[in-house]
Motif scaffolding. Structure first.
Motif, PDB file in Angstrom:
ATOM      1  N   GLY A   1      -8.260   2.260   0.873  1.00 40.74           N
ATOM      2  CA  GLY A   1      -8.414   2.421   2.314  1.00 40.74           C
ATOM      3  C   GLY A   1      -9.669   1.852   2.951  1.00 40.74           C
ATOM      4  O   GLY A   1     -10.346   0.996   2.391  1.00 40.74           O
ATOM      5  N   GLY A   2      -9.955   2.387   4.123  1.00 43.22           N
ATOM      6  CA  GLY A   2     -11.067   1.891   4.930  1.00 43.22           C
ATOM      7  C   GLY A   2     -12.410   2.101   4.273  1.00 43.22           C
ATOM      8  O   GLY A   2     -13.347   1.332   4.472  1.00 43.22           O
ATOM      9  N   ALA A   3     -12.533   3.145   3.462  1.00 47.91           N
ATOM     10  CA  ALA A   3     -13.780   3.393   2.737  1.00 47.91           C
ATOM     11  C   ALA A   3     -13.687   2.782   1.340  1.00 47.91           C
ATOM     12  O   ALA A   3     -14.479   3.110   0.461  1.00 47.91           O
ATOM     13  CB  ALA A   3     -14.064   4.889   2.664  1.00 47.91           C
TER      14      ALA A   3
ATOM     15  N   MET B   1      -5.284   6.124  -2.848  1.00 47.55           N
ATOM     16  CA  MET B   1      -5.293   5.691  -1.451  1.00 47.55           C
ATOM     17  C   MET B   1      -6.721   5.606  -0.905  1.00 47.55           C
ATOM     18  O   MET B   1      -7.004   4.801  -0.030  1.00 47.55           O
ATOM     19  CB  MET B   1      -4.422   6.625  -0.602  1.00 47.55           C
ATOM     20  CG  MET B   1      -2.931   6.503  -0.902  1.00 47.55           C
ATOM     21  SD  MET B   1      -2.242   4.866  -0.473  1.00 47.55           S
ATOM     22  CE  MET B   1      -2.023   4.132  -2.097  1.00 47.55           C
ATOM     23  N   GLY B   2      -7.596   6.441  -1.421  1.00 48.94           N
ATOM     24  CA  GLY B   2      -9.004   6.345  -1.031  1.00 48.94           C
ATOM     25  C   GLY B   2      -9.585   5.004  -1.450  1.00 48.94           C
ATOM     26  O   GLY B   2     -10.312   4.350  -0.694  1.00 48.94           O
TER      27      GLY B   2
ATOM     28  N   VAL C   1       0.837  -1.210   0.000  1.00 44.34           N
ATOM     29  CA  VAL C   1       0.000   0.000   0.000  1.00 44.34           C
ATOM     30  C   VAL C   1       0.875   1.266   0.000  1.00 44.34           C
ATOM     31  O   VAL C   1       0.730   2.125  -0.871  1.00 44.34           O
ATOM     32  CB  VAL C   1      -1.027  -0.013   1.149  1.00 44.34           C
ATOM     33  CG1 VAL C   1      -1.823   1.274   1.176  1.00 44.34           C
ATOM     34  CG2 VAL C   1      -1.968  -1.214   0.995  1.00 44.34           C
TER      35      VAL C   1
ATOM     36  N   ARG D   1      -3.151   9.926   1.994  1.00 47.81           N
ATOM     37  CA  ARG D   1      -4.114  10.924   1.514  1.00 47.81           C
ATOM     38  C   ARG D   1      -3.969  12.237   2.281  1.00 47.81           C
ATOM     39  O   ARG D   1      -3.991  13.324   1.703  1.00 47.81           O
ATOM     40  CB  ARG D   1      -5.549  10.425   1.721  1.00 47.81           C
ATOM     41  CG  ARG D   1      -5.889   9.235   0.888  1.00 47.81           C
ATOM     42  CD  ARG D   1      -7.215   8.652   1.311  1.00 47.81           C
ATOM     43  NE  ARG D   1      -8.335   9.382   0.739  1.00 47.81           N
ATOM     44  CZ  ARG D   1      -9.600   9.126   1.035  1.00 47.81           C
ATOM     45  NH1 ARG D   1      -9.913   8.204   1.921  1.00 47.81           N
ATOM     46  NH2 ARG D   1     -10.568   9.812   0.461  1.00 47.81           N
TER      47      ARG D   1
ATOM     48  N   ILE E   1     -10.011  -2.050   1.700  1.00 46.70           N
ATOM     49  CA  ILE E   1      -9.761  -2.643   3.015  1.00 46.70           C
ATOM     50  C   ILE E   1     -11.065  -2.768   3.794  1.00 46.70           C
ATOM     51  O   ILE E   1     -11.338  -3.799   4.414  1.00 46.70           O
ATOM     52  CB  ILE E   1      -8.701  -1.819   3.789  1.00 46.70           C
ATOM     53  CG1 ILE E   1      -7.347  -1.937   3.078  1.00 46.70           C
ATOM     54  CG2 ILE E   1      -8.597  -2.284   5.232  1.00 46.70           C
ATOM     55  CD1 ILE E   1      -6.290  -0.951   3.560  1.00 46.70           C
ATOM     56  N   GLY E   2     -11.898  -1.735   3.722  1.00 45.47           N
ATOM     57  CA  GLY E   2     -13.214  -1.817   4.356  1.00 45.47           C
ATOM     58  C   GLY E   2     -14.047  -2.931   3.744  1.00 45.47           C
ATOM     59  O   GLY E   2     -14.749  -3.670   4.452  1.00 45.47           O
TER      60      GLY E   2
ATOM     61  N   LEU F   1     -17.128  -1.497  -2.413  1.00 43.98           N
ATOM     62  CA  LEU F   1     -15.897  -1.150  -1.698  1.00 43.98           C
ATOM     63  C   LEU F   1     -14.726  -2.032  -2.135  1.00 43.98           C
ATOM     64  O   LEU F   1     -13.637  -1.553  -2.419  1.00 43.98           O
ATOM     65  CB  LEU F   1     -16.104  -1.303  -0.187  1.00 43.98           C
ATOM     66  CG  LEU F   1     -17.138  -0.385   0.464  1.00 43.98           C
ATOM     67  CD1 LEU F   1     -17.323  -0.761   1.930  1.00 43.98           C
ATOM     68  CD2 LEU F   1     -16.705   1.070   0.361  1.00 43.98           C
TER      69      LEU F   1
ATOM     70  N   ALA G   1      -5.963   0.197   7.024  1.00 42.06           N
ATOM     71  CA  ALA G   1      -6.583   1.349   6.373  1.00 42.06           C
ATOM     72  C   ALA G   1      -5.913   2.663   6.774  1.00 42.06           C
ATOM     73  O   ALA G   1      -6.077   3.681   6.100  1.00 42.06           O
ATOM     74  CB  ALA G   1      -8.073   1.399   6.701  1.00 42.06           C
TER      75      ALA G   1
END
Lengths: 307, 307
Positions: free
Chosen positions: A162-164, A158-159, A129, B134, A167-168, A192, B127
């Motif tokens: 990421g978590g959103a 990266m968005g 990542v 970001r 990965i989420g 996602l 995440a």
């Protein structure tokens, strides 16, 4: 493929195998490994190389290239496209881990944790990542982009990771195993987990080419539609294709008691849904004058592929 | 603290508690959560908030601020400093997992996986790396930095987080548990696992302020020296401090049969080594005209802290 093919002479026909783009991306991935992995502890660097440099369709990289060209980009966007493939490769390494889908084959080879062990594969996936962020920032610089665009590119990629994003989605996917999900839950997971990076690939090509806000919006609608279509096709292939065809273990979804589109809609219903999404995605680009043969071909390939 | 304190009137005395800087970083971390976590699946977003918004000394953020000021920066660098804390928080979440150090207390609270479970904590940690990328890109943009500097900032932070930094170090650390390590192996682990982010913090402050190559080199030498001193002090505290003082479980290194500096050098030998490193780091800055009271104080605090 649309009627345009009939109107194009052979000399002018666009290359829909994307051979040149895929070769350039492979070269960029090799260059990343040589530039950035020299200080990584031996096994982690080797595992990252293994994960990045295997065979792959490089569909996300091809999407970056095609969207870039559609929005008028004329430079070499392959390093940025390769950064997207780094994020994708990370997700495959972690998806295959015993604590996730527990799969031992990927792209016709043993998965990374089978070769390097779980701790090294976990660390290698993790390390991809930030590797992707570094390479995307370097790619933006080499393309001569301005500051807002450079920042937007890093944030976009990266968005999606990421978590959103991915990965989420992996977490929701994991939580969903072994219990029935409604269609809306399933779509949220896939938006996602798979969709975010596909949409980001298209948008990254647009961003690098200086696309306008309304063009980026069309790219988003195209990416969201074909991303979901891709996942539906993936679920269908898991039921209908063989392990040999897939290069990964077939039938894993049933083994893991995962909710899938074929389970919820039937195979025919799932295929119909995927095809409708492809039309929807292409229509969004058409309305903005961005529908090139390449982007149309890719959208159709997403649901007609056999592996 | 040096003789300069005697020469400074109270009104001019620098604030060595860094209260204002730490408050600004806390505010930036809250803003990140509000901006970037709205789409994250509930538990992941909540776990990231929990991990980021707890009490913390924010030493890395303070280092960014202090190096920025030392290199002549006059803007508000707190968002960039907060991005460093996001990477640090990620490393704490993963360090504490059962598959790593298996710790259930951190900063006086239950660790993230104790509150949210292992899968959510794992995903939240993951995440945080793209979240940091970001936010660093956004911070560089808001500081009005140019393209090469923006790219350098993202690459610096992600390099410290990645396979040749913290993630690689975590793996080596894990592999080293339960077997004796030589001093050179131990230093390699700590250079990657702790040192890389501390050096990056200092260098990021310098980069944001437009430091020259030779200034950045001095910041690197300072960061490398105090980063290693910090880890030595950490090992010493694990032996000499109580769980209450540390806010995390004391004696974990012995429980995990980890090689440590006190084990290799004795407690006195380890303390002497740490103090020599602090002098070495300060001397590197002094020679480049970058040694401010803040940076000197921080270096000394790194080895005199009690928690």
């Amino acid at each position: 493929m649309g009627a345009w093919l009939l109107l194009t002479s052979e000399a002018e026909a666009p290359d829909l195998t994307f051979r040149a783009e895929r070769a350039a991306v492979a070269a960029a991935l090799h260059a990343f490994c040589d530039t950035y992995l020299c200080d990584a502890p031996g096994a982690v660097g080797a595992a990252i190389r293994y994960s990045l440099l295997g065979e792959g369709k490089r569909l996300r990289a091809v999407l970056v290239n095609a969207a870039y060209a559609a929005a008028g980009g004329v430079g070499d966007v392959s390093a940025l496209a390769a950064a997207v493939e780094v994020v994708h490769a990370y997700s495959l390494v972690h998806d295959d881990l015993p604590c996730m889908d527990d799969d031992d084959m990927r792209r016709g080879r043993p998965t990374t944790h089978i070769v390097y062990g779980v701790p090294v594969a976990t660390a290698a996936g993790l390390a991809m990542v930030p590797l992707a962020a570094r390479t995307a920032a370097a790619a933006a610089r080499d393309l001569g982009l301005d500051v807002p665009t450079t920042g937007a590119i890093v944030r976009e990629l990266m968005g999606a990771a990421g978590g959103a994003g991915m990965i989420g989605g992996q977490l929701l996917d994991l939580e969903g195993e072994g219990r029935p999900l409604a269609l809306t839950d399933l779509e949220r997971i896939h938006r996602l987990k798979t969709g975010a990076l596909i949409t980001a690939s298209v948008r990254l090509g647009g961003l690098a080419a200086g696309a306008s806000a309304s063009q980026l919006d069309a790219f988003t609608r195209y990416g969201d539609a074909i991303g979901l279509a891709f996942q539906i096709a993936d679920d269908v292939l898991d039921v209908t294709a063989t392990t040999d065809q897939l290069g990964k273990t077939a039938g894993r979804d049933i083994a893991l008691a995962k909710s899938t589109y074929p389970a919820l809609l039937g195979i025919d219903g799932a295929v119909t849904r995927a095809e409708a999404l492809v039309e929807e995605g292409c229509a969004a680009l058409q309305a903005s004058g961005l529908l090139t043969p390449q982007l149309e071909h890719l959208a159709r390939y997403f649901v007609t592929r056999q592996s």
